[in-house]
Enzyme design. Structure first.
Site, mmCIF file in Angstrom:
data_model
loop_
_atom_site.group_PDB
_atom_site.id
_atom_site.type_symbol
_atom_site.label_atom_id
_atom_site.label_comp_id
_atom_site.label_asym_id
_atom_site.label_seq_id
_atom_site.Cartn_x
_atom_site.Cartn_y
_atom_site.Cartn_z
ATOM 1 N N CYS A 131 34.379 48.297 47.251
ATOM 2 C CA CYS A 131 34.674 47.201 46.321
ATOM 3 C C CYS A 131 33.660 46.077 46.513
ATOM 4 O O CYS A 131 33.509 45.540 47.621
ATOM 5 C CB CYS A 131 36.100 46.683 46.552
ATOM 6 S SG CYS A 131 36.447 45.146 45.673
ATOM 7 N N CYS A 146 35.209 42.820 47.809
ATOM 8 C CA CYS A 146 35.545 42.891 49.245
ATOM 9 C C CYS A 146 34.280 42.690 50.071
ATOM 10 O O CYS A 146 34.304 41.997 51.103
ATOM 11 C CB CYS A 146 36.187 44.229 49.587
ATOM 12 S SG CYS A 146 37.909 44.378 49.061
ATOM 13 N N ASP A 189 29.293 33.160 39.571
ATOM 14 C CA ASP A 189 29.200 34.456 38.896
ATOM 15 C C ASP A 189 27.728 34.840 38.720
ATOM 16 O O ASP A 189 26.897 33.994 38.368
ATOM 17 C CB ASP A 189 29.898 34.392 37.532
ATOM 18 C CG ASP A 189 30.150 35.764 36.951
ATOM 19 O OD1 ASP A 189 31.315 36.190 36.895
ATOM 20 O OD2 ASP A 189 29.167 36.438 36.548
ATOM 21 N N HIS A 207 42.293 42.646 49.261
ATOM 22 C CA HIS A 207 42.126 43.392 48.020
ATOM 23 C C HIS A 207 43.446 43.695 47.325
ATOM 24 O O HIS A 207 44.336 44.304 47.902
ATOM 25 C CB HIS A 207 41.412 44.724 48.306
ATOM 26 C CG HIS A 207 41.105 45.506 47.065
ATOM 27 N ND1 HIS A 207 39.898 45.432 46.400
ATOM 28 C CD2 HIS A 207 41.875 46.350 46.330
ATOM 29 C CE1 HIS A 207 39.931 46.198 45.332
ATOM 30 N NE2 HIS A 207 41.116 46.775 45.263
ATOM 31 N N HIS A 226 39.019 44.149 41.521
ATOM 32 C CA HIS A 226 39.544 43.286 42.587
ATOM 33 C C HIS A 226 39.955 42.002 41.874
ATOM 34 O O HIS A 226 39.125 41.379 41.188
ATOM 35 C CB HIS A 226 38.428 43.035 43.622
ATOM 36 C CG HIS A 226 38.808 42.171 44.801
ATOM 37 N ND1 HIS A 226 38.554 42.547 46.116
ATOM 38 C CD2 HIS A 226 39.378 40.948 44.873
ATOM 39 C CE1 HIS A 226 38.969 41.581 46.942
ATOM 40 N NE2 HIS A 226 39.463 40.590 46.209
ATOM 41 N N HIS A 270 40.474 38.676 40.229
ATOM 42 C CA HIS A 270 39.613 37.483 40.213
ATOM 43 C C HIS A 270 39.940 36.618 39.013
ATOM 44 O O HIS A 270 40.408 37.095 37.981
ATOM 45 C CB HIS A 270 38.130 37.858 40.216
ATOM 46 C CG HIS A 270 37.726 38.802 39.121
ATOM 47 N ND1 HIS A 270 37.963 40.150 39.175
ATOM 48 C CD2 HIS A 270 37.092 38.579 37.943
ATOM 49 C CE1 HIS A 270 37.485 40.724 38.079
ATOM 50 N NE2 HIS A 270 36.965 39.790 37.303
ATOM 51 N N HIS A 279 38.131 33.749 36.558
ATOM 52 C CA HIS A 279 36.914 33.080 36.118
ATOM 53 C C HIS A 279 37.232 31.600 35.903
ATOM 54 O O HIS A 279 38.246 31.267 35.286
ATOM 55 C CB HIS A 279 36.427 33.654 34.786
ATOM 56 C CG HIS A 279 36.052 35.102 34.840
ATOM 57 N ND1 HIS A 279 34.762 35.532 35.066
ATOM 58 C CD2 HIS A 279 36.798 36.225 34.711
ATOM 59 C CE1 HIS A 279 34.735 36.857 35.050
ATOM 60 N NE2 HIS A 279 35.951 37.307 34.830
HETATM 61 P P1 DGP Z 1 35.324 40.980 34.872
HETATM 62 O O1 DGP Z 1 34.642 41.513 33.663
HETATM 63 O O2 DGP Z 1 36.445 40.031 34.519
HETATM 64 O O3 DGP Z 1 35.765 42.112 35.800
HETATM 65 O O4 DGP Z 1 34.248 40.100 35.642
HETATM 66 C C1 DGP Z 1 33.572 40.464 36.790
HETATM 67 C C2 DGP Z 1 32.539 39.408 37.019
HETATM 68 O O5 DGP Z 1 31.986 39.596 38.304
HETATM 69 C C3 DGP Z 1 31.361 39.423 36.046
HETATM 70 O O6 DGP Z 1 31.360 38.200 35.304
HETATM 71 C C4 DGP Z 1 30.122 39.525 36.894
HETATM 72 C C5 DGP Z 1 30.624 39.220 38.284
HETATM 73 N N1 DGP Z 1 29.960 39.995 39.325
HETATM 74 C C6 DGP Z 1 29.894 41.340 39.409
HETATM 75 N N2 DGP Z 1 29.201 41.708 40.500
HETATM 76 C C7 DGP Z 1 28.855 40.562 41.135
HETATM 77 C C8 DGP Z 1 28.140 40.285 42.333
HETATM 78 O O7 DGP Z 1 27.671 41.173 43.069
HETATM 79 N N3 DGP Z 1 27.961 38.970 42.650
HETATM 80 C C9 DGP Z 1 28.458 37.968 41.876
HETATM 81 N N4 DGP Z 1 28.227 36.708 42.286
HETATM 82 N N5 DGP Z 1 29.154 38.190 40.753
HETATM 83 C C10 DGP Z 1 29.337 39.476 40.376
#
Ligand code: DGP
Length: 114
Positions: free
Chosen positions: A4, A7, A30, A46, A98, A100, A102
């Site tokens: 993950c 994680c 993000d 998680h 996982h 989250h 925004h």
């Molecule tokens: P969602 O579509 O709601 O599952 O959003 C997942 C968000 O996670 C997406 O806006 C991009 C962000 N994201 C994915 N991988 C990484 C990462 O490795 N680092 C960071 N900082 N953000 C990430």
């Protein structure tokens, strides 16, 4: 969870730009921002998404809620305004499995952001 991404961010295996942290949660920028200020808040433990929030303790759940407010303040958008969004499941295009939240702000938000 072994593979993950969030994680790995929570335990420092993958670097992130930290905005806020306490014993239960981590907030980081993000990687693909959809707004001038775009931060992701995760529980350190998680669970897949909001459907599993009961698997977190009440202290962890409360920490997530408080982290939303604290993150907005630290990002300087508590007065100008912000949106909290959580994509849950396939129809919402949840891409990271996982839980989250925004935090989006820093400018006028369109309806389909996050
Ligand atoms: P969602 O579509 O709601 O599952 O959003 C997942 C968000 O996670 C997406 O806006 C991009 C962000 N994201 C994915 N991988 C990484 C990462 O490795 N680092 C960071 N900082 N953000 C990430």
């Amino acid at each position: 969870m072994a593979d993950c991404i969030f994680c790995k961010i929570a335990n420092g295996e993958i670097p992130s730009t930290k905005v806020y942290e306490d014993e239960h949660v981590l907030a980081f920028r993000d990687i693909h921002p959809l707004a001038p200020k775009h931060v992701v808040i995760i529980p350190k433990r998680h669970v897949q998404n909001l459907n599993e929030i009961d698997q977190l303790t009440e202290a962890e759940q409360l920490a997530l809620l408080h982290a939303c407010k604290k993150t907005a303040a630290l990002a300087g958008i508590e007065v100008s305004g912000y949106r909290i969004a959580s994509n849950c499941g396939p129809d919402a295009d949840q891409s990271v499995q996982h839980l989250h939240f925004h935090v989006l702000g820093g400018g006028k938000l369109s309806v389909n952001m996050a």
